[in-house]
Design an enzyme around this catalytic site. Sequence first.
Site, PDB file in Angstrom:
ATOM      1  N   HIS A 152       2.138   8.803   0.289  1.00  0.00           N
ATOM      2  CA  HIS A 152       1.138   9.079  -0.135  1.00  0.00           C
ATOM      3  C   HIS A 152       1.372  10.103  -1.610  1.00  0.00           C
ATOM      4  CE1 HIS A 152      -1.832   7.097   2.462  1.00  0.00           C
ATOM      5  NE2 HIS A 152      -1.063   7.798   3.459  1.00  0.00           N
TER       6      HIS A 152
ATOM      7  N   HIS B 182       5.667   6.786   6.257  1.00  0.00           N
ATOM      8  CA  HIS B 182       5.197   6.608   5.272  1.00  0.00           C
ATOM      9  C   HIS B 182       4.846   7.537   4.182  1.00  0.00           C
ATOM     10  CE1 HIS B 182       1.135   6.388   7.050  1.00  0.00           C
ATOM     11  NE2 HIS B 182       0.994   6.428   5.993  1.00  0.00           N
TER      12      HIS B 182
ATOM     13  N   THR C 146      -5.866   6.967   6.991  1.00  0.00           N
ATOM     14  CA  THR C 146      -6.279   7.303   6.182  1.00  0.00           C
ATOM     15  C   THR C 146      -6.713   6.049   5.034  1.00  0.00           C
ATOM     16  OG1 THR C 146      -4.689   8.061   5.091  1.00  0.00           O
ATOM     17  CG2 THR C 146      -5.503   9.743   5.971  1.00  0.00           C
ATOM     18  N   THR C 147      -5.896   4.979   6.068  1.00  0.00           N
ATOM     19  CA  THR C 147      -6.000   3.481   4.811  1.00  0.00           C
ATOM     20  C   THR C 147      -7.254   2.401   6.255  1.00  0.00           C
ATOM     21  OG1 THR C 147      -4.410   3.006   6.436  1.00  0.00           O
ATOM     22  CG2 THR C 147      -4.308   4.119   4.175  1.00  0.00           C
TER      23      THR C 147
ATOM     24  N   HIS D  18       3.622  10.747   6.230  1.00  0.00           N
ATOM     25  CA  HIS D  18       3.248  10.622   7.325  1.00  0.00           C
ATOM     26  C   HIS D  18       4.106  10.532   8.217  1.00  0.00           C
ATOM     27  CE1 HIS D  18      -1.200  10.288   5.202  1.00  0.00           C
ATOM     28  NE2 HIS D  18      -0.918  11.802   5.698  1.00  0.00           N
TER      29      HIS D  18
ATOM     30  N   HIS E 290       0.536  -1.137   0.220  1.00  0.00           N
ATOM     31  CA  HIS E 290      -0.266  -0.276   0.180  1.00  0.00           C
ATOM     32  C   HIS E 290       0.598   1.244   0.109  1.00  0.00           C
ATOM     33  CE1 HIS E 290      -3.352  -2.773   1.303  1.00  0.00           C
ATOM     34  NE2 HIS E 290      -3.014  -3.387   1.827  1.00  0.00           N
TER      35      HIS E 290
HETATM   36 ZN   LIG Z   1      -0.854   7.603   5.902  1.00  0.00          ZN
END
Ligand SMILES: [Zn+2]
Length: 259
Positions: free
Chosen positions: A115, A113, A199-200, A132, A88
């Site tokens: 995005h 991590h 957000t996941t 993040h 992801h």
């Molecule tokens: Zn994130």
Amino acid sequence: MKNLLLLAFLIVQSCNTETNEHAGHWSYQGETGPEHWDEIEQQSDCNGVLQSPINIIDLDAVNDNTLDTLHIHYSNKTKINDVRNNGHTIQYDFDKGDYITLEDIRYDLAQIHFHEPAEHTLNGVRFPLEMHMVHLGPGNKIAVFAILAEEGAPSAPFDFLENYLPIQAGEKKQINSHFDLMQILPESKAYYTYEGSLTTPPCTEGVRWFVLKNPITISVGQVELLQKIMPLNNYRQTQPLNGRKIRCLKTILSGLKSE
Ligand SMILES: [Zn+2]
């Protein structure tokens, strides 16, 4: 017989990869994409009303001078343990050492991590990348710093992180090296803050968000390196505010407290 054993070993191995790396059900597109997360993860908060990310409209944010400056305790002695591609995102896991304090409570940095493109939008503008920085406090309380990145001059700390790439989905590499996370933050620590969620999936609510107002710059090549190994568009659409107020502390240059 030998061949059979080898085959059995291979099968067990591939099953392990699936479960260990939670090659999860959910994804960023199609029938397992964000619109279906609440059906896939039925015990989750994904259909909640206090979700993230959001669009931040600067004019609507309340400039709140009672907000405290960010109390950041990142040290150049802290080590990154490993980097993993969980299918992801690309995630760097940190040893204990870096932390922030919110109302005198310690939140330890666990991982950072990415995005691509960004999840939070600023006045409707979506930046090419968002980082993040996930901190965990007592009772599994979560506080996340969101750093937006725009394309420009290359970032030296990013070069260091990306030295360990590429890394394929399900793969993990040991790093075990010192990294000064302070180097990656923008100079100004002005920020927006609000209550939201992961957000996941499971989209857990009760997350304190700190979106830094000023983006950092990274080069096109540095964005592309991450883009190539993460799922296409690994971001969630912005979620309704549902009456939430965004507060901001934006009149400071360097919101760091010396302690
Ligand atoms: Zn994130």
